[in-house]
Design a protein around this motif. Structure first.
Motif, mmCIF file in Angstrom:
data_model
loop_
_atom_site.group_PDB
_atom_site.id
_atom_site.type_symbol
_atom_site.label_atom_id
_atom_site.label_comp_id
_atom_site.label_asym_id
_atom_site.label_seq_id
_atom_site.Cartn_x
_atom_site.Cartn_y
_atom_site.Cartn_z
ATOM 1 N N VAL A 1 0.857 -1.182 0.000
ATOM 2 C CA VAL A 1 0.000 0.000 0.000
ATOM 3 C C VAL A 1 0.896 1.236 0.000
ATOM 4 O O VAL A 1 2.048 1.167 0.404
ATOM 5 C CB VAL A 1 -0.932 0.054 1.239
ATOM 6 C CG1 VAL A 1 -1.921 -1.094 1.242
ATOM 7 C CG2 VAL A 1 -0.127 0.069 2.527
ATOM 8 N N SER A 2 0.361 2.346 -0.459
ATOM 9 C CA SER A 2 1.106 3.590 -0.440
ATOM 10 C C SER A 2 1.283 4.042 1.008
ATOM 11 O O SER A 2 0.306 4.167 1.742
ATOM 12 C CB SER A 2 0.359 4.647 -1.248
ATOM 13 O OG SER A 2 1.120 5.821 -1.315
ATOM 14 N N GLU A 3 2.549 4.247 1.405
ATOM 15 C CA GLU A 3 2.870 4.663 2.773
ATOM 16 C C GLU A 3 3.787 5.876 2.749
ATOM 17 O O GLU A 3 4.661 5.982 1.895
ATOM 18 C CB GLU A 3 3.617 3.548 3.510
ATOM 19 C CG GLU A 3 2.838 2.303 3.767
ATOM 20 C CD GLU A 3 3.715 1.269 4.443
ATOM 21 O OE1 GLU A 3 3.692 1.202 5.687
ATOM 22 O OE2 GLU A 3 4.439 0.543 3.729
ATOM 23 N N ILE A 4 3.608 6.739 3.713
ATOM 24 C CA ILE A 4 4.464 7.913 3.848
ATOM 25 C C ILE A 4 5.899 7.472 4.140
ATOM 26 O O ILE A 4 6.130 6.648 5.015
ATOM 27 C CB ILE A 4 3.947 8.829 4.975
ATOM 28 C CG1 ILE A 4 2.579 9.413 4.581
ATOM 29 C CG2 ILE A 4 4.945 9.940 5.295
ATOM 30 C CD1 ILE A 4 1.859 10.139 5.697
ATOM 31 N N LYS B 1 -5.293 13.635 3.576
ATOM 32 C CA LYS B 1 -5.995 12.360 3.394
ATOM 33 C C LYS B 1 -5.059 11.163 3.566
ATOM 34 O O LYS B 1 -5.468 10.131 4.107
ATOM 35 C CB LYS B 1 -6.681 12.320 2.021
ATOM 36 C CG LYS B 1 -7.868 13.248 1.954
ATOM 37 C CD LYS B 1 -8.529 13.203 0.599
ATOM 38 C CE LYS B 1 -9.748 14.115 0.575
ATOM 39 N NZ LYS B 1 -10.372 14.140 -0.750
ATOM 40 N N GLN B 2 -3.806 11.293 3.134
ATOM 41 C CA GLN B 2 -2.839 10.197 3.307
ATOM 42 C C GLN B 2 -2.592 9.950 4.796
ATOM 43 O O GLN B 2 -2.546 8.807 5.238
ATOM 44 C CB GLN B 2 -1.529 10.497 2.571
ATOM 45 C CG GLN B 2 -0.477 9.419 2.723
ATOM 46 C CD GLN B 2 -0.861 8.077 2.126
ATOM 47 O OE1 GLN B 2 -1.565 8.002 1.112
ATOM 48 N NE2 GLN B 2 -0.423 7.000 2.752
ATOM 49 N N PHE B 3 -2.453 11.034 5.562
ATOM 50 C CA PHE B 3 -2.287 10.872 7.014
ATOM 51 C C PHE B 3 -3.525 10.217 7.622
ATOM 52 O O PHE B 3 -3.402 9.314 8.456
ATOM 53 C CB PHE B 3 -2.021 12.214 7.706
ATOM 54 C CG PHE B 3 -0.566 12.503 7.899
ATOM 55 C CD1 PHE B 3 0.150 11.903 8.927
ATOM 56 C CD2 PHE B 3 0.090 13.373 7.051
ATOM 57 C CE1 PHE B 3 1.496 12.162 9.108
ATOM 58 C CE2 PHE B 3 1.447 13.641 7.223
ATOM 59 C CZ PHE B 3 2.147 13.037 8.246
ATOM 60 N N GLU B 4 -4.715 10.663 7.229
ATOM 61 C CA GLU B 4 -5.945 10.076 7.770
ATOM 62 C C GLU B 4 -6.013 8.577 7.469
ATOM 63 O O GLU B 4 -6.301 7.769 8.344
ATOM 64 C CB GLU B 4 -7.175 10.791 7.205
ATOM 65 C CG GLU B 4 -7.355 12.186 7.754
ATOM 66 C CD GLU B 4 -8.454 12.974 7.051
ATOM 67 O OE1 GLU B 4 -9.005 12.491 6.027
ATOM 68 O OE2 GLU B 4 -8.764 14.084 7.528
ATOM 69 N N ARG B 5 -5.733 8.210 6.205
ATOM 70 C CA ARG B 5 -5.769 6.793 5.794
ATOM 71 C C ARG B 5 -4.764 5.966 6.574
ATOM 72 O O ARG B 5 -5.082 4.896 7.093
ATOM 73 C CB ARG B 5 -5.437 6.662 4.297
ATOM 74 C CG ARG B 5 -6.589 6.772 3.358
ATOM 75 C CD ARG B 5 -6.205 6.354 1.931
ATOM 76 N NE ARG B 5 -5.083 7.103 1.376
ATOM 77 C CZ ARG B 5 -5.192 8.249 0.719
ATOM 78 N NH1 ARG B 5 -6.363 8.808 0.537
ATOM 79 N NH2 ARG B 5 -4.130 8.858 0.246
ATOM 80 N N GLN B 6 -3.535 6.469 6.656
ATOM 81 C CA GLN B 6 -2.477 5.692 7.292
ATOM 82 C C GLN B 6 -2.694 5.608 8.802
ATOM 83 O O GLN B 6 -2.417 4.568 9.406
ATOM 84 C CB GLN B 6 -1.111 6.287 6.944
ATOM 85 C CG GLN B 6 0.013 5.301 7.145
ATOM 86 C CD GLN B 6 1.276 5.692 6.408
ATOM 87 O OE1 GLN B 6 1.257 6.402 5.401
ATOM 88 N NE2 GLN B 6 2.403 5.215 6.909
ATOM 89 N N CYS B 7 -3.191 6.668 9.414
ATOM 90 C CA CYS B 7 -3.497 6.616 10.854
ATOM 91 C C CYS B 7 -4.595 5.591 11.121
ATOM 92 O O CYS B 7 -4.503 4.793 12.049
ATOM 93 C CB CYS B 7 -3.917 7.995 11.365
ATOM 94 S SG CYS B 7 -2.528 9.128 11.577
ATOM 95 N N ARG B 8 -5.629 5.616 10.287
ATOM 96 C CA ARG B 8 -6.731 4.657 10.441
ATOM 97 C C ARG B 8 -6.226 3.223 10.265
ATOM 98 O O ARG B 8 -6.540 2.341 11.061
ATOM 99 C CB ARG B 8 -7.815 4.983 9.399
ATOM 100 C CG ARG B 8 -9.211 4.712 9.830
ATOM 101 C CD ARG B 8 -10.309 5.168 8.871
ATOM 102 N NE ARG B 8 -9.931 5.415 7.492
ATOM 103 C CZ ARG B 8 -9.810 6.625 6.941
ATOM 104 N NH1 ARG B 8 -10.011 7.711 7.642
ATOM 105 N NH2 ARG B 8 -9.474 6.762 5.674
ATOM 106 N N ALA B 9 -5.422 2.993 9.231
ATOM 107 C CA ALA B 9 -4.931 1.643 8.921
ATOM 108 C C ALA B 9 -3.991 1.102 9.988
ATOM 109 O O ALA B 9 -3.917 -0.109 10.203
ATOM 110 C CB ALA B 9 -4.237 1.640 7.560
ATOM 111 N N THR B 10 -3.262 1.986 10.681
ATOM 112 C CA THR B 10 -2.260 1.539 11.644
ATOM 113 C C THR B 10 -2.692 1.742 13.098
ATOM 114 O O THR B 10 -1.940 1.404 14.009
ATOM 115 C CB THR B 10 -0.921 2.286 11.422
ATOM 116 O OG1 THR B 10 -1.136 3.690 11.599
ATOM 117 C CG2 THR B 10 -0.355 2.016 10.039
#
Length: 184
Positions: free
Chosen positions: A23-26, A104-113
């Motif tokens: 998945v796309s990750e920061i 949105k990337q931060f929101e997605r990654q925070c939710r996923a992790t």
């Protein structure tokens, strides 16, 4: 002192679809602190982030200059979020990014992790503010906006730290025009 964090992230990316399971990750968080009162860029920061579910592709290295070996020296995503809050007051300071991708990337990654979201709810989409201020019909990318504003691009495009620095210059230009929204 009315400080603003200007944030730009780089994430793992591929020419097509991600490999199975990836998945796309920061992988980099660029942050420039801006003093809106004095209209100065105060500090330029870079946090390298070690991806957990993907690797840096050759395409991603070509685009960002970041290698897998380099991001392997970074911190994990949860630690990066804690650093943003502890060292940059991200949880209480207004912040801006060019467009909504970074938020949105931060929101997605925070939710996923299961990681606590590191930012305040006071976000400004600098791309929208710039487009409105300049009466443009299309929303330009950061490099195009710098050209419209007559500002030089400093550093490497698609470096989170350099892009945050350049976006901060655009924000200061908007503030000078009286077109930067007051923080809520």
């Amino acid at each position: 002192m009315p400080l603003l964090n200007v944030v730009d992230v780089e994430a793992t990316c591929w020419t097509g679809q991600p490999p199975p399971g990836a998945v796309s990750e920061i992988i980099e968080i660029g942050l420039t602190v801006v003093d809106l009162a004095t209209r100065e860029r105060l500090d330029k920061h870079r946090i390298l982030v070690r991806p957990a579910r993907s690797t840096v592709s050759a395409f991603c290295t070509e685009l960002t200059g970041l290698t897998q070996a380099e991001v392997d020296t970074g911190v994990d995503f949860a630690d990066a979020c804690r650093l943003l809050a502890a060292e940059h007051r991200a949880d209480s300071r207004p912040w801006a990014s060019w467009g909504d991708y970074d938020r949105k990337q931060f929101e997605r990654q925070c939710r996923a992790t299961g990681t606590r979201y590191p930012f305040s709810g006071n976000h400004t989409n600098a791309k929208l503010a710039f487009t409105d201020s300049h009466g443009l019909r299309r929303r330009p990318g950061m490099a195009g906006a710098l050209a419209v504003a007559g500002l030089p691009r400093e550093g490497r495009h698609h470096s989170g730290a350099d892009d945050a620095w350049n976006i901060a210059a655009l924000v200061l230009g908007l503030a000078a025009r009286g077109d930067w929204p007051e923080p809520a």
